[in-house]
Structures are given as structure tokens and as C-alpha cells.
Design an enzyme around this catalytic site. Sequence first.
Site, PDB file in Angstrom:
ATOM      1  N   LYS A  79       0.849  -1.196   0.000  1.00  0.00           N
ATOM      2  CA  LYS A  79       0.000   0.000   0.000  1.00  0.00           C
ATOM      3  C   LYS A  79       0.889   1.252   0.000  1.00  0.00           C
ATOM      4  O   LYS A  79       1.996   1.220   0.561  1.00  0.00           O
ATOM      5  CB  LYS A  79      -0.901  -0.064   1.238  1.00  0.00           C
ATOM      6  CG  LYS A  79      -2.024   0.958   1.301  1.00  0.00           C
ATOM      7  CD  LYS A  79      -2.972   0.651   2.475  1.00  0.00           C
ATOM      8  CE  LYS A  79      -4.034   1.704   2.682  1.00  0.00           C
ATOM      9  NZ  LYS A  79      -5.016   1.346   3.728  1.00  0.00           N
ATOM     10  N   SER A 154      -9.949   1.430   2.833  1.00  0.00           N
ATOM     11  CA  SER A 154      -9.117   2.298   2.040  1.00  0.00           C
ATOM     12  C   SER A 154      -8.061   1.565   1.218  1.00  0.00           C
ATOM     13  O   SER A 154      -7.465   2.157   0.323  1.00  0.00           O
ATOM     14  CB  SER A 154      -8.403   3.285   2.967  1.00  0.00           C
ATOM     15  OG  SER A 154      -7.522   2.595   3.835  1.00  0.00           O
ATOM     16  N   SER A 178     -10.130  -1.337   6.796  1.00  0.00           N
ATOM     17  CA  SER A 178      -9.575  -1.079   5.464  1.00  0.00           C
ATOM     18  C   SER A 178      -8.897  -2.244   4.771  1.00  0.00           C
ATOM     19  O   SER A 178      -8.526  -2.120   3.602  1.00  0.00           O
ATOM     20  CB  SER A 178      -8.580   0.081   5.525  1.00  0.00           C
ATOM     21  OG  SER A 178      -9.271   1.291   5.487  1.00  0.00           O
TER      22      SER A 178
HETATM   23  N1  GLN Z   1     -13.430   3.197   6.572  1.00  0.00           N
HETATM   24  C1  GLN Z   1     -12.768   3.523   7.789  1.00  0.00           C
HETATM   25  C2  GLN Z   1     -12.435   4.979   7.833  1.00  0.00           C
HETATM   26  O1  GLN Z   1     -12.704   5.668   6.892  1.00  0.00           O
HETATM   27  C3  GLN Z   1     -11.574   2.647   7.982  1.00  0.00           C
HETATM   28  C4  GLN Z   1     -10.333   3.174   7.413  1.00  0.00           C
HETATM   29  C5  GLN Z   1      -9.159   2.281   7.646  1.00  0.00           C
HETATM   30  O2  GLN Z   1      -9.275   1.182   8.164  1.00  0.00           O
HETATM   31  N2  GLN Z   1      -7.999   2.808   7.330  1.00  0.00           N
HETATM   32  O3  GLN Z   1     -11.938   5.458   8.816  1.00  0.00           O
END
Ligand code: GLN
Length: 478
Positions: A79, A154, A178
Site C-alpha cells: 500500500k 481504504s 480497510s
Molecule cells: N473506513 C474507515 C475509515 O474511513 C476505515 C479506514 C481504515 O481502516 N484505514 O476510517
Amino acid sequence: MSIDISKLTITLAAKALRAKDFSSKELTEAVLTEAKAKNKAINAYAEIFDDAMALAAHADDMLAKGDAPILAGIPIAIKDNMLYKGHESTSGSKILRGHIAAYSGTAVERLLSCRAVIIGRTNMDEFAMGSSTETCSYGPVKNPIDTTRVPGGSSGGSAASVVMGGALGSYGSDTGGSIRQPASLCGLVGLKPTYGAVSRSGLMSLASSFDQIGPFGKTVADAQLLFDAVRGHDPMDSTTVPEGHSLRKAKPLGEKLTIGVPESLIATDGIDEDVRANFRAQIAALRSQGHTIKNIDLPLIARSLAVYYIIMPAEASANLARFDGIRYGFSKEADKLIEVYMNSRGEGFGKETRRRILLGTYVLSAGYYDAYYNKAVAVRRMIRDELDRAFESVDVIATPTSPSPAFKIGEKIANPLKMYIEDIFTVSANIAGVPGISVPGGTVIRDGVSLPVGIQFMAAAFQEDALFRMGTAIEQSI
Ligand code: GLN
């Protein structure tokens, strides 16, 4: 030589490399060709690295000597928030465009030392805030199963890179879901390890008390191999713990597990009917395999989302304070220092990032700190205790991973609350620091396309093995 990447798992590729069916150079070339061809439509990668073939050549040398680690020569993706020395790393943000990592994070170091072939850095929601990978400064990532839909987020690019055949496995980060949610929306296995199982050194921090690096694989076995390669104590991250650390004893292999199902949470409004029906069918299949299913009452878990969206922005606002236009990346010149800060941050950060910085700064400000931040931290403790108690009577807790299958690009982006509900089942694992896995468990049909949905299992801290056992059980029932 033509290698069919689409069905190739890491487990099979590792065998084939040892049987000399193909070399890492041949495999890497095939993966690079696929990655480059598919990336135009999918946008999984922010960058496909030029030096991947050199890593493959090194891996071949090690494989020729015998006794190479299992990931030697395997093309994988990381990532864009994982530092890799000498390579650009931006966390999907314009504010970090051109930022070259000065060192490699521990997970990346471990991958390099076992001669995995790092193919490229994958697109992500800016600073890992999001559930759709639409807030990425390099543009949205498409779901390879249906390109009108999001891959989740994400870590949407990490998931898409594997599904499109542009890597055999990948890594993402999971702060509130995410890894698990994109795994669910893309039909992969995704693991959020126990907090402290994988070093966060060299992972750009979002919310430091929630963040964990974890893998995406086509199978549970692949996810396990990827996890094993990066886990373990690291002096660079004092929250990591030594191998084998667990407060609970795992059930002996072969013994059936007790699966807790929080029925009232699963009955909540806003969960797609087909997702719910599919979940119940999977649970029935596990029951028929001999596992015990137990309805458990977790009244506080329903508060997880509220707690998360206070603590997470609070920590994020503090972590992102370092991006000021002076020390890193994007900078807007101005006469006064305060204007440099304001202009650089105002233009360098996207809308969602600015929204969370504002939210986080607000809940931490004098006068509101007690009302919001402190209260959320107290409820966090109660949620941890609630889950801890639950794991005294069940081995794992099962839920759907996300409340809906992959949704259309643009469908939720204008309504943050709709987007935040995507995290309803995943955030509690981060709040409690326990591990969670998403495994593909059935499909639902939308617009004539069969879309994957995931089943999530959580276990007590450092009980990843129970998750792998459950994941394998689901793989066997499909
Ligand atoms: N969807 C969650 C957020 O927007 C999780 C994000 C993540 O795990 N980095 O915070």
C-alpha cells in the site's frame, strides 16, 4: 512461457518455483505485463516499480541455493502508506507527492529479506480515510469484478491489484476495516492482525492506537503465509509483542469451535437483505460441519461506530499535524509562515482529510475534550471488556464483513454518514485490538453481476489461528 496468473496462488507459485516450472523472473515478468495492461482500466497501482525484475533476479539466486523462505520470488504489492526506501510513498495524498522514503518500514524490510518481489505501491483513500478508494489523489480505483463499482477501501488498490492479476498477494493497513472490507467487496481473504502483531514502523500513521498492517490473499493459506512473513516483535515499535504471545490457549487442532453470532447487531436496519441471508446460510453450513453456533448479546458493540469516529479523527488530526508544507512534499509559498501552513494544508489535503482534521481538532479542544474524547475512550474500554467476556464462552465471533456488496462509484461519496456505516461490523476489532479476518462467503447478484460478499470472524487477541481455521472451514463449505 505463459503463466495463468488469475488462478495462481502463492502456495502454488512457491511450489512451482521450487520445481523449476518457472523462475521468479518469468513469473514477475508475467505479473508485470498483467499489472501494466490492467492498471489503465482499474487504477490499482499508483506506481509499478522499475526495480521489480532486479528483485526477481536476486530471488532466483536464492532459490537456486535452496532453503529459500516461502515468499522468495513471489510478486506482491504494498500500500502507498508503507515506506520503501528510495521509492515514492504518498499515502494517496497530494501533500506527499514526490516524497521519497528515507528508510523502509519493518514489514517491507522483512519482505525484502525473504526476497519477496515488491511490484509496486497501490492506490488508497487519502491517508487511509475511506471505504471506497474514491478519495485517492491518483483517482478512484475500480473493482475488477465490475468496473462501475468501488473495490472498497481504504486499501482498495491492494485488493484490486491481486484480483486483476497484477500481484499474487498484497498488503494493506486496517484502522477500522480497510483490509477486511475491500477483501469482502473483491472476493479475497483479508486479515487485520491483533494490535501489536505486526510492526507499524514505517507505516504512515493514521490513528496510531488502531492501525495494523495485514495481508490480502486469494486463499486463507496465502493470507497466513503473508502474515507470518511480517509478524513478530520489533524494537522499532514498542507495541509489538514476542511470538507466541497469547493470554488464551487455542483449542487443539481438529476440535470444533464455538462461534458467537451477535444476532441483534446483524438484525440492525441498513444491512442489505441478501447480505444478511447469505451470512445466515454460511453460518448454517458451519453448523452442519459440527461447529457450535451461539447467539451472543453484545449491546455495546453497536456503539463502536460512534466511538471510532471520535477517537480516530482525534488521533488522525494529531498525526497529520506534521504535514505542514515545510518538512515534506507539497508546499505553497507565501509571505507569512502561517499562510504557508494554511495554503499548503488547504490545497494539499483532500476534502475528507480536512473534514476529519476538523472533527478531530474539535473533539480534542478545551471544553469538548471531556464531553467527546474522554467519553469515547471510556466507552472503548467497555467495548474491549465486553468482547473479552464474550471470548470466555466463544472461540470466534462471526458477522458479515460489510453491510452491502460493492456499491457504485459515486453512490456514497457525497454522504459521509452513509460511507461511515460501511464500517459497522469491522471497527470493533480495531477498538478492542483483536484480530479479524474476512473470507469470501458467497455472492449476491446486482445488475446481473455476481458480486462477492465476505464473512468476518474476530477472535481474542493473538488467536489468529482460530481465524484461519474458520476461514478454511468457510473455504471448504463453498
Ligand atoms: N473506513 C474507515 C475509515 O474511513 C476505515 C479506514 C481504515 O481502516 N484505514 O476510517
